[in-house]
Design a protein around this motif. Structure first.
Motif, PDB file in Angstrom:
ATOM      1  N   TYR A 248       8.025  11.511   5.342  1.00  0.00           N
ATOM      2  CA  TYR A 248       7.125  10.949   4.545  1.00  0.00           C
ATOM      3  C   TYR A 248       6.417   9.502   4.858  1.00  0.00           C
ATOM      4  CZ  TYR A 248       5.010  10.505  -0.278  1.00  0.00           C
ATOM      5  OH  TYR A 248       4.301  10.454  -1.217  1.00  0.00           O
ATOM      6  N   LEU A 249       7.625   8.807   5.450  1.00  0.00           N
ATOM      7  CA  LEU A 249       7.208   7.322   5.704  1.00  0.00           C
ATOM      8  C   LEU A 249       6.283   7.432   7.011  1.00  0.00           C
ATOM      9  CD1 LEU A 249       9.780   7.032   3.760  1.00  0.00           C
ATOM     10  CD2 LEU A 249      10.101   4.792   5.106  1.00  0.00           C
ATOM     11  N   LYS A 250       6.766   8.236   8.036  1.00  0.00           N
ATOM     12  CA  LYS A 250       6.269   8.447   9.354  1.00  0.00           C
ATOM     13  C   LYS A 250       4.620   8.736   9.073  1.00  0.00           C
ATOM     14  CE  LYS A 250      10.540   9.658  11.834  1.00  0.00           C
ATOM     15  NZ  LYS A 250      11.117  10.861  12.621  1.00  0.00           N
ATOM     16  N   ASP A 251       4.455   9.699   8.182  1.00  0.00           N
ATOM     17  CA  ASP A 251       3.024  10.069   7.761  1.00  0.00           C
ATOM     18  C   ASP A 251       2.231   8.916   7.644  1.00  0.00           C
ATOM     19  OD1 ASP A 251       0.958  12.277   7.254  1.00  0.00           O
ATOM     20  OD2 ASP A 251       1.123  11.289   5.292  1.00  0.00           O
ATOM     21  N   PHE A 252       2.642   8.150   6.638  1.00  0.00           N
ATOM     22  CA  PHE A 252       1.938   6.824   6.308  1.00  0.00           C
ATOM     23  C   PHE A 252       1.589   5.999   7.478  1.00  0.00           C
ATOM     24  CE2 PHE A 252       2.413   2.144   5.048  1.00  0.00           C
ATOM     25  CZ  PHE A 252       1.204   2.234   4.199  1.00  0.00           C
ATOM     26  N   LEU A 253       2.667   5.695   8.378  1.00  0.00           N
ATOM     27  CA  LEU A 253       2.700   4.971   9.661  1.00  0.00           C
ATOM     28  C   LEU A 253       1.661   5.603  10.690  1.00  0.00           C
ATOM     29  CD1 LEU A 253       6.328   3.741  10.090  1.00  0.00           C
ATOM     30  CD2 LEU A 253       4.295   2.336   8.871  1.00  0.00           C
ATOM     31  N   ILE A 254       1.607   6.843  10.710  1.00  0.00           N
ATOM     32  CA  ILE A 254       0.856   7.348  11.700  1.00  0.00           C
ATOM     33  C   ILE A 254      -0.780   7.250  11.166  1.00  0.00           C
ATOM     34  CG2 ILE A 254       0.015   9.890  12.529  1.00  0.00           C
ATOM     35  CD1 ILE A 254       2.942  10.524  12.428  1.00  0.00           C
ATOM     36  N   LYS A 255      -1.025   7.270   9.850  1.00  0.00           N
ATOM     37  CA  LYS A 255      -2.323   7.347   9.343  1.00  0.00           C
ATOM     38  C   LYS A 255      -2.743   5.800   9.510  1.00  0.00           C
ATOM     39  CE  LYS A 255      -2.386  10.949   6.050  1.00  0.00           C
ATOM     40  NZ  LYS A 255      -2.135  11.348   4.497  1.00  0.00           N
ATOM     41  N   LYS A 256      -1.783   4.943   9.505  1.00  0.00           N
ATOM     42  CA  LYS A 256      -2.132   3.464   9.619  1.00  0.00           C
ATOM     43  C   LYS A 256      -2.481   3.224  11.083  1.00  0.00           C
ATOM     44  CE  LYS A 256      -2.590   0.798   6.946  1.00  0.00           C
ATOM     45  NZ  LYS A 256      -3.710   0.815   5.891  1.00  0.00           N
ATOM     46  N   TYR A 257      -1.674   3.578  11.993  1.00  0.00           N
ATOM     47  CA  TYR A 257      -1.496   3.273  13.459  1.00  0.00           C
ATOM     48  C   TYR A 257      -1.570   4.074  14.444  1.00  0.00           C
ATOM     49  CZ  TYR A 257       0.509  -1.038  10.735  1.00  0.00           C
ATOM     50  OH  TYR A 257       0.744  -1.927  10.192  1.00  0.00           O
TER      51      TYR A 257
ATOM     52  N   LEU B  51       9.476   1.479  11.198  1.00  0.00           N
ATOM     53  CA  LEU B  51       9.905   2.646  10.295  1.00  0.00           C
ATOM     54  C   LEU B  51      11.247   2.207   9.619  1.00  0.00           C
ATOM     55  CD1 LEU B  51       9.765   5.666   9.237  1.00  0.00           C
ATOM     56  CD2 LEU B  51      11.090   6.315  11.163  1.00  0.00           C
ATOM     57  N   LYS B  52      12.034   1.740  10.219  1.00  0.00           N
ATOM     58  CA  LYS B  52      13.402   1.182   9.658  1.00  0.00           C
ATOM     59  C   LYS B  52      13.170   0.117   8.599  1.00  0.00           C
ATOM     60  CE  LYS B  52      17.993  -0.563  11.052  1.00  0.00           C
ATOM     61  NZ  LYS B  52      18.760  -0.950  12.429  1.00  0.00           N
ATOM     62  N   CYS B  53      12.386  -0.638   9.114  1.00  0.00           N
ATOM     63  CA  CYS B  53      11.971  -1.957   8.261  1.00  0.00           C
ATOM     64  C   CYS B  53      11.279  -1.769   6.968  1.00  0.00           C
ATOM     65  CB  CYS B  53      11.184  -3.050   8.998  1.00  0.00           C
ATOM     66  SG  CYS B  53      11.977  -3.902  10.435  1.00  0.00           S
ATOM     67  N   LEU B  54      10.457  -0.616   7.004  1.00  0.00           N
ATOM     68  CA  LEU B  54       9.622   0.030   5.818  1.00  0.00           C
ATOM     69  C   LEU B  54      10.875   0.583   4.937  1.00  0.00           C
ATOM     70  CD1 LEU B  54       7.217   0.464   3.929  1.00  0.00           C
ATOM     71  CD2 LEU B  54       6.634   2.458   5.775  1.00  0.00           C
TER      72      LEU B  54
ATOM     73  N   GLU C 270       0.807  -1.095  -0.154  1.00  0.00           N
ATOM     74  CA  GLU C 270      -0.153   0.012  -0.050  1.00  0.00           C
ATOM     75  C   GLU C 270       0.812   1.364   0.018  1.00  0.00           C
ATOM     76  OE1 GLU C 270      -3.391   2.250   2.850  1.00  0.00           O
ATOM     77  OE2 GLU C 270      -2.983   0.229   3.298  1.00  0.00           O
ATOM     78  N   PHE C 271       1.839   1.324   0.831  1.00  0.00           N
ATOM     79  CA  PHE C 271       2.833   2.410   0.843  1.00  0.00           C
ATOM     80  C   PHE C 271       3.495   2.517  -0.629  1.00  0.00           C
ATOM     81  CE2 PHE C 271       7.061   4.254   1.223  1.00  0.00           C
ATOM     82  CZ  PHE C 271       6.786   5.536   2.034  1.00  0.00           C
ATOM     83  N   ILE C 272       3.969   1.539  -1.298  1.00  0.00           N
ATOM     84  CA  ILE C 272       4.583   1.653  -2.551  1.00  0.00           C
ATOM     85  C   ILE C 272       3.480   2.228  -3.544  1.00  0.00           C
ATOM     86  CG2 ILE C 272       5.491   0.289  -4.414  1.00  0.00           C
ATOM     87  CD1 ILE C 272       6.834  -1.435  -2.379  1.00  0.00           C
ATOM     88  N   CYS C 273       2.354   1.690  -3.729  1.00  0.00           N
ATOM     89  CA  CYS C 273       1.464   1.989  -4.646  1.00  0.00           C
ATOM     90  C   CYS C 273       0.957   3.523  -4.207  1.00  0.00           C
ATOM     91  CB  CYS C 273       0.066   1.087  -4.536  1.00  0.00           C
ATOM     92  SG  CYS C 273       0.571  -0.495  -5.090  1.00  0.00           S
TER      93      CYS C 273
END
Length: 246
Positions: free
Chosen positions: A119-128, A136-139, A100-103
């Motif tokens: 930018y990655l953090k924003d995605f994780l915050i919206k998800k969790y 974050l590191k693994c993504l 989902e993050f990639i797409c």
């Protein structure tokens, strides 16, 4: 929540997975292959090797069989790029949050775009609703290892992936036409597999299919009465056995 995050963002074992798929073609028995992974993965701990083996099996050998597409692709082509393209699809099918993050967050960006970890953090915050260091590191590592980004100090840069024409065509056969048949373009475009390969727009999908038609890799590409469709020419196994490239 924490256990769910840990499962979703377990570190992608990309190098180990590639080697595992390549090694698998030497085995005739899946049980022996799995034992081989548990004993020969590079980690020192036997517990960690068993856990990592389970992850590799889940991603790329989920049917507990050696007769899987990544192994067939390596056996036929012995081509690292084609293999990794196909493996990228298999991994992202098993990891929908990374997909989902990639797409949604990467594919819409132009190659060369620079992004920050926020930018990655924003995605994780919206998800969790929060961000933990390990997910974050693994993504970040996953999108880099899969070839979507590379890092320059603290900056993440979106890669310009080479158009994966052969692997795209292989997956069209695998997903929609194991035997020769007609498939609508809408059906192909609705599936996200082409984005998993790094293809950024629908026109690129059409371009690949039209080239496959021109080179007679598929039987035909037809546009009629506002309906676009292809008809394949080979079974998947024939396609692989002939080592067809585009």
């Amino acid at each position: 929540m924490e256990n769910k995050e840990s499962l979703i963002f377990q570190r992608l074992l990309w190098k180990e997975s590639i080697k595992a798929v390549k090694d698998s073609i030497r085995f005739k028995n899946f049980k022996n292959f799995r034992k081989h992974l548990q004993e020969h993965l590079p980690q020192n701990s036997s517990y960690v090797r068993k856990r990592y083996t389970s992850s590799i099996v889940r991603w790329f050998f989920s049917d507990q069989s050696l007769n899987n597409l990544p192994a067939k692709v390596w056996h036929s082509y012995k081509n690292n790029q084609i293999l990794q393209d196909v493996m990228r699809y298999f991994y992202l099918e098993k990891e929908p949050i990374v997909a989902e993050f990639i797409c949604k967050y990467l594919i819409p960006l132009e190659p060369g775009t620079t992004i920050q970890s926020e930018y990655l953090k924003d995605f994780l915050i919206k998800k969790y609703g929060r961000v933990k260091k390990d997910p974050l590191k693994c993504l970040s590592t996953a999108i880099r290892d899969l070839g979507f980004t590379y890092c320059n100090k603290t900056t993440i840069i979106v890669c310009n992936l080479q158009l994966p024409k052969t692997s795209f065509t292989i997956l069209v056969h695998y997903l929609f036409a194991l035997t020769p048949q007609t498939v609508s373009l809408k059906e192909i475009l609705t599936h996200k597999f082409w984005m998993y390969l790094g293809i950024r727009d629908r026109n690129a999908v059409k371009k690949i299919l039209k080239e496959a038609d021109t080179k007679e890799i598929i039987a035909k590409y037809v546009v009629a009465d506002q309906l676009e469709q292809i008809t394949t020419k080979y079974t998947l196994n024939e396609f692989l056995q002939k080592k067809i490239k585009l």
